[in-house]
Design an enzyme around this catalytic site. Structure first.
Site, PDB file in Angstrom:
ATOM      1  CB  ALA A  49      35.416   8.583  49.790  1.00 44.07           C
ATOM      2  CD  GLU A  95      45.623   6.816  55.956  1.00 45.87           C
ATOM      3  OE1 GLU A  95      46.399   8.228  56.040  1.00 45.87           O
ATOM      4  OE2 GLU A  95      44.391   7.123  55.638  1.00 45.87           O
ATOM      5  CG  ASP A 127      41.759   4.231  57.861  1.00 45.36           C
ATOM      6  OD1 ASP A 127      41.571   5.214  58.303  1.00 45.36           O
ATOM      7  OD2 ASP A 127      41.164   3.929  56.862  1.00 45.36           O
ATOM      8  CE  LYS A 152      37.512   5.026  56.405  1.00 43.41           C
ATOM      9  NZ  LYS A 152      38.109   4.198  55.187  1.00 43.41           N
ATOM     10  N   GLY A 168      39.574   7.216  46.944  1.00 42.83           N
ATOM     11  CA  GLY A 168      40.016   8.168  45.752  1.00 42.83           C
ATOM     12  C   GLY A 168      39.727   9.514  46.012  1.00 42.83           C
TER      13      GLY A 168
END
Ligand code: ADP
Ligand code: ASP
Ligand code: MG
Length: 814
Positions: A611, A667, A678, A682, A797
């Site tokens: 994030a 998700e 996921d 990454k 978030g």
């Protein structure tokens, strides 16, 4: 004595004429005034249009005439009471003569340059009469003198050349003993030596005023118009442009020759040797300082460049061929041909190879120019020594002007690279040896962008405008818009970044505002916006053609991710929160990276991993500084962390996953997180950014889910299987507990290989105490061989993800 000239808009309405009267009243208190006026704004164009319609036997010339008539009679009636019948009669009879002339053109369907001049002269004759009568009506001591009795020219209709000997004598003679305080002169109009009506060229009222000022050697010439001086760029195209306080005559000439319409180029000539200053002033804002043009070259202005100008509707013609090399006389024959056809050459460049010569002219002259040049070189073309002339259209010249540019290095480099960064292709360049002017030829569609780009680079106190287009305004996108709204003022003041959102889109609607969305009620506006489409969003972005544009993808949509290349090819930067592009086939990822370099358009995706944590940026910096990544160990899933931090022998796995979904940590389809896909994406992105060529299939993924979980057909079905397999999950927990370990979902990259999977983490390991939705990344590198560089913090978030996107946008700004 002062000479003041008022342009078309200044006398374009009774309201504006009242402002003119006020100014003349003030000035004439101290000294007699000579006032040169243009036709009422827009009338010269209308007269020409009526003439052309009549010549084409199109009866709508009559309705154009009616409009012209109505405009003048309305102004007259608003300025002078109805009782003044003689003024009305005069205006009506002049209009009747105009009508007869138009009828004549209609009958013989011919509109020669000579007739054109007769036709357009009505504009200035009418305006000067109405203004003089209005002044008298106000009780001022005014008189109109027809300039055709004073300014004498040759018979070069529509752009006649002045006979200064006769003209100066006429003017001096007339003003020798005038008694009125205010003399009104129609600008632009003149007469030939044999008494035919001529004009001085479009915009020529400025010239009339300069001729009169010079003949009488007055102290000052004032040009009153609709803007507060000569601006750093045309204020109608560049919002941030501002008036230039002082200019030298040379600079003013250069700017006006290259398109600053506010001053008719020949106007400088008559006053230059006499050193009569020209002051450009705004009729609607007489207090504004305006621009003063003098012989002073020092100019107290730090910037070496003074202004940027543009000339549109340019055609570029190229004559080339091996037969040209080393043979003298080609250019002479070429330019002689143009001179015979009276075609004005605006721009010339010749490569040192002499293999080609390239010049810019008005597009309207292109056909004639091509025809006559091909005729001149008929023999050489037949012998294939040179090619038929090449004509390119829809071009513009953009020029940067300033006396002092020659004393500064790198100005042209700065100009060209600013254009290049914004995908503006330069077709030709000319820089005079005097270095007062650097001109480029570009596509006309790019003019506004080019002017704004160069203006930003040279005249705007380093403030950079960023034009952002955001697609996807769900949870994260909404936070991003709010953060931008909140920080805009700070960015402008502290970072000198003017961040504007130009377009917003969700899957249903999209909205745009070329000058920046206000963001006050963007949600309501978006709800009633036009229908959204991925291509439509790109098309609008392209059509606005704004500099420093950034496309921000805050969706998780595969289709959106396939359009990045199209943005990058337009030199539009891409900021993606969506990880699909970077984790798609290596080929695609690497193409996007290459396009980004080729088109100087940043492609940033910091939020793809961790994030808002600066993971990718840090990795890039390590590599850029020459370090080598040997291993990456990371916990990269906020959702899996949440799940394993909350799951124990007192809870049910199914309930914990449900809760994670409800709180927005997974998700919409939790299988994407729980299957490890996921996380695999990454670590794949980190591996690729470390320089390894990997694909998703190459990543070892040992799932902790059961076969039934993995084979479930739907999200509901998946939850059912979680309930059925509760014992399996309890076993995982029990084993970890027995070994005094915590369960963490770990991603690893070692020696070019990557894997993801659930691991039991012992107490002493940095992963052991990872809280809530935190992420952690440990980089082992050549410079950090034993103690890794660690980045840790909230890795999921809406707010932190939005700030990660924000940071990418600011990175582009810097
Ligand atoms: P007038 O009718 O008063 O003669 P013009 O229309 O001929 O006025 O000239 C004024 C216009 O020139 C401005 O409204 C502006 O649009 C245009 N212009 C182009 N370049 C410049 C510039 N660099 N500075 C000021 N005005 C410019
Ligand atoms: N009326 C003429 C024109 O529009 C001259 C001028 O306004 O300066 O070109
Ligand atoms: Mg003008």
């Amino acid at each position: 004595m002062n000479v003041l000239k008022f342009g078309g808009t200044s006398v374009g309405s009774s309201e504006n004429i009242k402002k003119v009267i006020k100014i003349l009243d003030d000035y004439s208190q101290t000294e007699p005034v000579i006032c040169v006026v243009s036709a009422v704004g827009g009338i010269t164009d209308k007269l020409l249009n009526a003439g052309e319609l009549a010549q084409q036997k199109n009866e709508s010339y009559l309705s154009e005439f009616k409009t012209i008539k109505a405009i003048h009679l309305t102004i007259l009636s608003e300025l002078i009471s109805n009782k003044n019948d003689s003024a009305k009669e005069y205006v009506e009879s002049t209009l009747a003569s105009l009508k007869s002339l138009l009828d004549g053109i209609y009958l013989i369907n011919e509109l020669s340059p000579k007739t054109k001049d007769k036709l357009v002269s009505f504009g200035e004759l009418l305006s000067s009469y109405i203004i003089a009568e209005s002044l008298k009506h106000q009780g001022l001591d005014a008189l109109r003198k027809n300039c055709q009795d004073l300014v004498v020219t040759n018979a070069n209709f529509t752009k006649a050349e002045v006979n200064y000997g006769i003209t100066n004598a006429n003017i001096q003679d007339y003003f020798k003993d005038v008694s009125q305080r205010i003399t009104i002169l129609p600008g632009f109009v003149s007469k030939s030596e044999s008494g035919e009506i001529t004009t001085l060229g479009r915009g020529g009222s400025d010239f009339t005023a300069a001729i009169v000022a010079a003949a009488l050697k007055v102290n000052r010439l004032e040009i009153w118009t609709d803007v507060s001086g000569m601006y750093t760029a045309n204020p109608k195209l560049v919002k941030q442009a501002y008036p230039i306080e002082k200019l030298s005559y040379q600079e003013a000439m250069e700017l006006s020759h290259f398109g600053a319409k506010v001053l008719y180029p020949p106007s400088v000539q008559p006053v230059l040797n006499l050193e009569i200053p020209i002051h450009i002033k705004n009729t609607s804002d007489p207090e504004a300082r305006g621009t003063i043009i003098t012989n002073d070259k020092s100019n107290g202005f730090h910037n070496a460049a003074k202004g940027i100008t543009n000339i549109n509707n340019i055609a570029l013609l190229t004559l080339q061929g091996h037969g040209m090399v080393g043979i003298p006389g080609f250019s002479k024959r070429l330019f002689e041909t143009l001179a015979i056809e009276k075609i004005n050459v605006i721009f010339i460049t010749q490569a040192s190879s002499e293999h080609s010569i390239c010049f810019g002219i008005d597009e309207g002259d292109a056909y004639l120019a091509a025809l006559s040049i091909n005729q001149t070189f008929e023999n050489e073309i037949a012998l294939k020594k040179i090619d038929p002339i090449i004509v390119e259209k829809d071009l513009s010249i953009v020029a940067l002007v300033g006396d002092n540019m020659k004393n500064h290095q790198g100005i042209s480099g700065r100009m060209f690279s600013a254009l290049g960064r914004n995908n503006i292709n330069i077709r030709a360049i000319a820089q005079g040896a005097s270095e007062k002017n650097i001109s480029t030829v570009i596509a006309q569609k790019d003019v506004k962008k080019a002017l704004n780009t160069i203006h930003e680079g040279f005249f705007e106190d380093q403030t950079k405008q960023l034009n952002v287009y955001i697609t996807g305004v769900g949870n994260v996108g909404e936070r991003l818009v709010e953060q931008i709204k909140q920080q805009r003022k700070y960015l402008k003041e502290q970072l000198k970044i003017n961040l504007r959102i130009i377009g917003l889109s969700n899957s249903r609607n999209m909205i745009f505002d070329e000058s920046g969305l206000s963001l006050k009620d963007w949600k309501e506006q978006l709800a009633i916006g036009e229908m959204a489409s991925i291509e439509g969003f790109l098309e609008r972005n392209k059509s606005f053609n704004l500099r420093n544009s950034i496309f921000v993808d805050v969706t998780a949509n595969e289709e959106v991710s396939t359009i990045y290349a199209d943005y990058l090819k337009e030199s539009i930067a891409v900021v993606a929160c969506n990880k699909i592009a970077c984790s798609s086939a290596f080929e695609n990822y690497s193409t996007l990276k290459k396009l980004s370099v080729k088109y100087s358009a940043p492609f940033l995706f910091e939020t793809n991993v961790g994030a808002g944590l600066p993971v990718i940026d840090t990795l890039n910096h390590l590599i850029a500084s020459g370090d080598k990544i040997t291993s990456i160990q990371a916990v990269l899933s906020g959702s899996l962390n949440f799940v394993f931090n909350n799951f124990d022998d007192g809870t049910k796995f199914h309930d914990v996953v449900k809760q994670a979904q409800k709180e927005g940590y997974t998700e919409p389809d939790p299988r994407i997180d729980l299957s490890g896909v996921d996380v695999a994406r990454k670590i794949l992105i980190l591996a690729r950014e470390s320089g390894t060529q990997l694909n998703l299939e190459d990543i070892e993924n040992t799932s902790f889910l059961t076969k039934d979980n993995l084979n479930s057909n739907s999200v509901d079905d998946f939850y059912e299987t979680l309930i059925a397999d509760e014992a399996h999950f309890q076993n995982l927990f029990a084993s970890a507990k027995n070994n005094a370990c915590q369960l963490k979902y770990v991603a690893e990259f070692n020696n070019g290989q990557a894997k993801v999977g659930l691991k039991e983490i012992p107490k002493e390991h940095p992963f052991y105490n990872l809280q809530g939705k935190d992420n952690i990344v440990m980089f082992y590198t050549q410079r950090y061989p034993e103690q890794p560089m660690i980045i840790k913090g909230a890795g999921a978030g809406a707010d932190v993800t939005a700030s990660g996107l924000f940071a990418d946008i600011i990175r582009i700004g810097n």
